[in-house]
Design a protein around this motif. Structure first.
Motif, PDB file in Angstrom:
ATOM      1  N   SER A  38     -16.329   4.394  26.546  1.00  0.00           N
ATOM      2  CA  SER A  38     -16.319   4.770  25.131  1.00  0.00           C
ATOM      3  C   SER A  38     -16.797   3.639  24.231  1.00  0.00           C
ATOM      4  CB  SER A  38     -14.904   5.179  24.711  1.00  0.00           C
ATOM      5  OG  SER A  38     -13.994   4.102  24.859  1.00  0.00           O
ATOM      6  N   GLY A  39     -17.067   2.460  24.794  1.00  0.00           N
ATOM      7  CA  GLY A  39     -17.516   1.323  24.010  1.00  0.00           C
ATOM      8  C   GLY A  39     -18.991   1.384  23.685  1.00  0.00           C
ATOM      9  N   LEU A  40     -19.456   0.375  22.980  1.00  0.00           N
ATOM     10  CA  LEU A  40     -20.850   0.326  22.539  1.00  0.00           C
ATOM     11  C   LEU A  40     -21.818   0.414  23.711  1.00  0.00           C
ATOM     12  CD1 LEU A  40     -22.866  -0.216  20.168  1.00  0.00           C
ATOM     13  CD2 LEU A  40     -22.651  -2.642  20.733  1.00  0.00           C
ATOM     14  N   ALA A  83     -23.674   4.085  25.529  1.00  0.00           N
ATOM     15  CA  ALA A  83     -25.136   4.119  25.606  1.00  0.00           C
ATOM     16  C   ALA A  83     -25.602   4.265  27.050  1.00  0.00           C
ATOM     17  CB  ALA A  83     -25.720   2.854  24.985  1.00  0.00           C
ATOM     18  N   LEU A  84     -24.934   3.564  27.982  1.00  0.00           N
ATOM     19  CA  LEU A  84     -25.325   3.651  29.384  1.00  0.00           C
ATOM     20  C   LEU A  84     -25.038   5.034  29.954  1.00  0.00           C
ATOM     21  CD1 LEU A  84     -26.363   2.289  31.961  1.00  0.00           C
ATOM     22  CD2 LEU A  84     -24.019   1.533  32.406  1.00  0.00           C
ATOM     23  N   VAL A  85     -23.865   5.574  29.671  1.00  0.00           N
ATOM     24  CA  VAL A  85     -23.519   6.908  30.170  1.00  0.00           C
ATOM     25  C   VAL A  85     -24.517   7.941  29.670  1.00  0.00           C
ATOM     26  CG1 VAL A  85     -21.808   8.765  30.016  1.00  0.00           C
ATOM     27  CG2 VAL A  85     -21.066   6.417  30.491  1.00  0.00           C
ATOM     28  N   GLU A  86     -24.867   7.859  28.398  1.00  0.00           N
ATOM     29  CA  GLU A  86     -25.840   8.798  27.829  1.00  0.00           C
ATOM     30  C   GLU A  86     -27.179   8.718  28.554  1.00  0.00           C
ATOM     31  OE1 GLU A  86     -28.083   9.561  23.517  1.00  0.00           O
ATOM     32  OE2 GLU A  86     -26.289   8.295  23.620  1.00  0.00           O
ATOM     33  N   ALA A  87     -27.636   7.497  28.834  1.00  0.00           N
ATOM     34  CA  ALA A  87     -28.921   7.320  29.500  1.00  0.00           C
ATOM     35  C   ALA A  87     -28.878   7.801  30.948  1.00  0.00           C
ATOM     36  CB  ALA A  87     -29.336   5.849  29.445  1.00  0.00           C
ATOM     37  N   LEU A  88     -27.798   7.497  31.657  1.00  0.00           N
ATOM     38  CA  LEU A  88     -27.682   7.928  33.047  1.00  0.00           C
ATOM     39  C   LEU A  88     -27.656   9.445  33.158  1.00  0.00           C
ATOM     40  CD1 LEU A  88     -25.050   5.339  34.358  1.00  0.00           C
ATOM     41  CD2 LEU A  88     -27.489   5.400  34.914  1.00  0.00           C
ATOM     42  N   ARG A  89     -26.933  10.072  32.269  1.00  0.00           N
ATOM     43  CA  ARG A  89     -26.861  11.543  32.304  1.00  0.00           C
ATOM     44  C   ARG A  89     -28.191  12.179  31.921  1.00  0.00           C
ATOM     45  NH1 ARG A  89     -20.662  12.333  29.975  1.00  0.00           N
ATOM     46  NH2 ARG A  89     -19.667  12.081  32.015  1.00  0.00           N
ATOM     47  N   VAL A  96     -21.953  11.021  36.347  1.00  0.00           N
ATOM     48  CA  VAL A  96     -21.169   9.870  35.889  1.00  0.00           C
ATOM     49  C   VAL A  96     -19.711  10.260  35.813  1.00  0.00           C
ATOM     50  CG1 VAL A  96     -20.788   8.201  34.028  1.00  0.00           C
ATOM     51  CG2 VAL A  96     -23.116   8.980  34.543  1.00  0.00           C
ATOM     52  N   VAL A  97     -18.843   9.409  36.319  1.00  0.00           N
ATOM     53  CA  VAL A  97     -17.394   9.595  36.187  1.00  0.00           C
ATOM     54  C   VAL A  97     -16.845   8.413  35.403  1.00  0.00           C
ATOM     55  CG1 VAL A  97     -15.179   9.724  37.400  1.00  0.00           C
ATOM     56  CG2 VAL A  97     -17.181  10.928  38.314  1.00  0.00           C
ATOM     57  N   LYS A  98     -16.114   8.716  34.333  1.00  0.00           N
ATOM     58  CA  LYS A  98     -15.549   7.681  33.466  1.00  0.00           C
ATOM     59  C   LYS A  98     -14.105   7.411  33.861  1.00  0.00           C
ATOM     60  CE  LYS A  98     -16.527  10.335  29.997  1.00  0.00           C
ATOM     61  NZ  LYS A  98     -16.634  10.888  28.617  1.00  0.00           N
ATOM     62  N   LEU A  99     -13.756   6.137  34.041  1.00  0.00           N
ATOM     63  CA  LEU A  99     -12.360   5.776  34.273  1.00  0.00           C
ATOM     64  C   LEU A  99     -11.653   5.671  32.926  1.00  0.00           C
ATOM     65  CD1 LEU A  99     -12.330   3.115  37.146  1.00  0.00           C
ATOM     66  CD2 LEU A  99     -12.066   5.591  37.275  1.00  0.00           C
ATOM     67  N   VAL A 100     -10.547   6.390  32.767  1.00  0.00           N
ATOM     68  CA  VAL A 100      -9.814   6.432  31.504  1.00  0.00           C
ATOM     69  C   VAL A 100      -8.352   6.082  31.751  1.00  0.00           C
ATOM     70  CG1 VAL A 100     -11.366   8.127  30.470  1.00  0.00           C
ATOM     71  CG2 VAL A 100      -9.373   8.915  31.760  1.00  0.00           C
ATOM     72  N   ARG A 101      -7.680   5.602  30.701  1.00  0.00           N
ATOM     73  CA  ARG A 101      -6.290   5.168  30.842  1.00  0.00           C
ATOM     74  C   ARG A 101      -5.299   6.206  30.339  1.00  0.00           C
ATOM     75  NH1 ARG A 101      -6.667  -1.318  29.492  1.00  0.00           N
ATOM     76  NH2 ARG A 101      -8.842  -1.546  30.119  1.00  0.00           N
ATOM     77  N   HIS A 113     -18.498  -1.914  35.440  1.00  0.00           N
ATOM     78  CA  HIS A 113     -17.219  -2.293  34.834  1.00  0.00           C
ATOM     79  C   HIS A 113     -17.469  -3.035  33.521  1.00  0.00           C
ATOM     80  CE1 HIS A 113     -13.255  -3.743  34.209  1.00  0.00           C
ATOM     81  NE2 HIS A 113     -13.423  -4.947  34.756  1.00  0.00           N
ATOM     82  N   LEU A 114     -17.151  -2.352  32.399  1.00  0.00           N
ATOM     83  CA  LEU A 114     -17.432  -2.905  31.071  1.00  0.00           C
ATOM     84  C   LEU A 114     -16.184  -3.035  30.208  1.00  0.00           C
ATOM     85  CD1 LEU A 114     -20.605  -0.733  30.284  1.00  0.00           C
ATOM     86  CD2 LEU A 114     -20.547  -3.034  31.267  1.00  0.00           C
ATOM     87  N   ALA A 115     -15.027  -2.697  30.730  1.00  0.00           N
ATOM     88  CA  ALA A 115     -13.812  -2.672  29.915  1.00  0.00           C
ATOM     89  C   ALA A 115     -13.335  -4.075  29.586  1.00  0.00           C
ATOM     90  CB  ALA A 115     -12.714  -1.895  30.645  1.00  0.00           C
ATOM     91  N   GLY A 116     -12.781  -4.230  28.384  1.00  0.00           N
ATOM     92  CA  GLY A 116     -12.213  -5.508  27.958  1.00  0.00           C
ATOM     93  C   GLY A 116     -12.025  -5.523  26.459  1.00  0.00           C
ATOM     94  N   ALA A 117     -11.003  -6.211  25.983  1.00  0.00           N
ATOM     95  CA  ALA A 117     -10.736  -6.309  24.550  1.00  0.00           C
ATOM     96  C   ALA A 117     -11.902  -6.997  23.844  1.00  0.00           C
ATOM     97  CB  ALA A 117      -9.435  -7.071  24.310  1.00  0.00           C
ATOM     98  N   SER A 118     -12.162  -6.589  22.605  1.00  0.00           N
ATOM     99  CA  SER A 118     -13.293  -7.118  21.853  1.00  0.00           C
ATOM    100  C   SER A 118     -13.085  -8.585  21.490  1.00  0.00           C
ATOM    101  CB  SER A 118     -13.502  -6.296  20.577  1.00  0.00           C
ATOM    102  OG  SER A 118     -14.528  -6.858  19.790  1.00  0.00           O
ATOM    103  N   ILE A 119     -14.140  -9.378  21.672  1.00  0.00           N
ATOM    104  CA  ILE A 119     -14.062 -10.812  21.403  1.00  0.00           C
ATOM    105  C   ILE A 119     -13.945 -11.097  19.903  1.00  0.00           C
ATOM    106  CG2 ILE A 119     -15.373 -12.975  21.487  1.00  0.00           C
ATOM    107  CD1 ILE A 119     -14.257 -12.279  24.164  1.00  0.00           C
ATOM    108  N   GLY A 120     -14.685 -10.352  19.071  1.00  0.00           N
ATOM    109  CA  GLY A 120     -14.804 -10.726  17.665  1.00  0.00           C
ATOM    110  C   GLY A 120     -14.052  -9.878  16.670  1.00  0.00           C
ATOM    111  N   ASP A 121     -13.197  -8.980  17.121  1.00  0.00           N
ATOM    112  CA  ASP A 121     -12.537  -8.066  16.189  1.00  0.00           C
ATOM    113  C   ASP A 121     -11.305  -8.656  15.518  1.00  0.00           C
ATOM    114  OD1 ASP A 121     -14.403  -6.164  16.597  1.00  0.00           O
ATOM    115  OD2 ASP A 121     -13.144  -4.786  17.732  1.00  0.00           O
ATOM    116  N   ARG A 122     -10.681  -9.651  16.129  1.00  0.00           N
ATOM    117  CA  ARG A 122      -9.437 -10.213  15.592  1.00  0.00           C
ATOM    118  C   ARG A 122      -9.434 -11.726  15.698  1.00  0.00           C
ATOM    119  NH1 ARG A 122      -4.896  -7.125  18.917  1.00  0.00           N
ATOM    120  NH2 ARG A 122      -3.686  -8.900  18.107  1.00  0.00           N
ATOM    121  N   ARG A 123      -8.624 -12.351  14.862  1.00  0.00           N
ATOM    122  CA  ARG A 123      -8.458 -13.799  14.953  1.00  0.00           C
ATOM    123  C   ARG A 123      -7.820 -14.145  16.287  1.00  0.00           C
ATOM    124  NH1 ARG A 123      -8.362 -17.996  11.198  1.00  0.00           N
ATOM    125  NH2 ARG A 123      -7.174 -19.834  11.866  1.00  0.00           N
TER     126      ARG A 123
END
Length: 321
Positions: free
Chosen positions: A33-35, A39-45, A51-56, A87-97
């Motif tokens: 669901s990230g940036l 974009a990658l899922v859209e292109a692959l499809r 494509v199978v998305k891992l969700v929490r 594997h692209l999951a991870g908290a955003s680097i620049g969103d918070r102090r």
């Protein structure tokens, strides 16, 4: 991409096991669901790829599977027989102090998920051919005006240490015989958000300015080229290990500022934003994320035959905006 179930009452897990048994070759994506993931899922499809998305959360469709890195839980039936895992999951680097608590979140959100996936993939009876795991150009630390390719070692700083641990977890899949790629990604240019999205409001009102000296290099890549590079390394069996996902034409921050202003038909401020003010307001993120210098060369991509669509910053900004 929805695919009809062979037995309606069998449930998602049974369906995925059946798909794997019959030779179904999906690409598994975390952070879908990230940036970059979206974009990658859209292109692959668009290519006709399953494509199978891992969700929490509980899966709601056949193209979703459950995982929970904090609990080291993943639906292994979804991974069995997959063609590739991205594997692209991870908290955003620049969103918070960067408080100490948020720095721990930045680490755990990357390390726990990567450890879980790499370990699970190595135990499958039918593992994927390739594991593409995100990383960052911050691995190299601040390198001044030196041109940096994938042969350069780890630099200094919190982000450099984070990338080293992150990539180390991904190499567990490589130790199990799976071709593993760590995408050391530069600043991604996209009209849908990310770093460019955070800068847009400031530049649109004519308040964009160089940061600090403005002499630090900013490596960048358009979102289209990032997706193209990901598809390239998934298919090219000769590419493995760390790969610089960056345009071959990095620019200084001052040049980036001027070019971005021109792309928006806006003037920019002649006086730079002082480094001390940025550090006071944004803390450690300013020093490592905005004022550090990265002049990357995508040597492995170029040597393996990848051709960038956008090698000039002005063309890339026009395309994404």
């Amino acid at each position: 991409m929805g695919v009809a179930r062979p037995f309606a009452c069998a449930g998602l897990t049974a369906w995925r096991g059946w798909r794997a048994y019959c030779g179904g070759m999906a690409i598994i994506v975390t952070g879908a669901s990230g940036l970059l993931g979206s974009a990658l899922v859209e292109a692959l499809r668009a290519d006709g790829q399953e494509v199978v998305k891992l969700v929490r959360r509980p899966p709601r469709a056949d193209d979703e599977a459950f995982w929970q890195p904090a609990e080291q839980t993943v639906d292994r039936a979804a991974l069995e027989g997959a063609e590739a895992v991205v594997h692209l999951a991870g908290a955003s680097i620049g969103d918070r102090r960067w408080t100490e608590a948020y720095k721990r979140e930045l680490v755990t959100s990357r390390v726990e998920g990567t450890r879980l996936l790499a370990g699970a993939l190595g135990e499958l009876s039918r593992p994927p051919e390739v594991f593409l795991s995100a990383s960052g150009m911050d691995f190299y630390g601040s390198t001044g005006d030196r041109v940096i390719d994938e042969t350069h070692g780890r630099g200094e700083g919190f982000l450099a240490g984070l990338c080293e641990v992150w990539e180390g977890e991904a190499r567990r899949a490589g130790d199990a015989g799976i071709r593993t790629v760590q995408a050391r990604t530069a600043m991604v240019l996209s009209g849908r958000g990310g770093a460019l999205g955070r800068m847009l409001p400031i530049f649109r009102i004519g308040m964009g300015a160089p940061l600090g000296s403005g002499k630090q290099y900013w490596s960048w890549i358009s979102v289209d080229d990032w997706v193209g590079a990901a598809r390239h390394v998934l298919k090219n069996r000769e590419v493995e290990g760390p790969v610089n996902f960056a345009s071959p034409s990095p620019v200084t921050n001052a040049e980036f500022t001027r070019t971005f202003g021109k792309a928006l038909h806006r003037s920019t401020m002649p006086i730079p934003a002082p480094a001390f003010a940025l550090s006071a307001g944004l803390g450690e993120f300013a020093r490592e994320g905005l004022l550090s210098s990265h002049r990357l060369e995508p040597r492995k991509l170029l040597d393996s035959g990848f051709r960038f669509s956008h090698t000039r910053l002005d063309e890339a900004l026009t395309a994404v905006l």
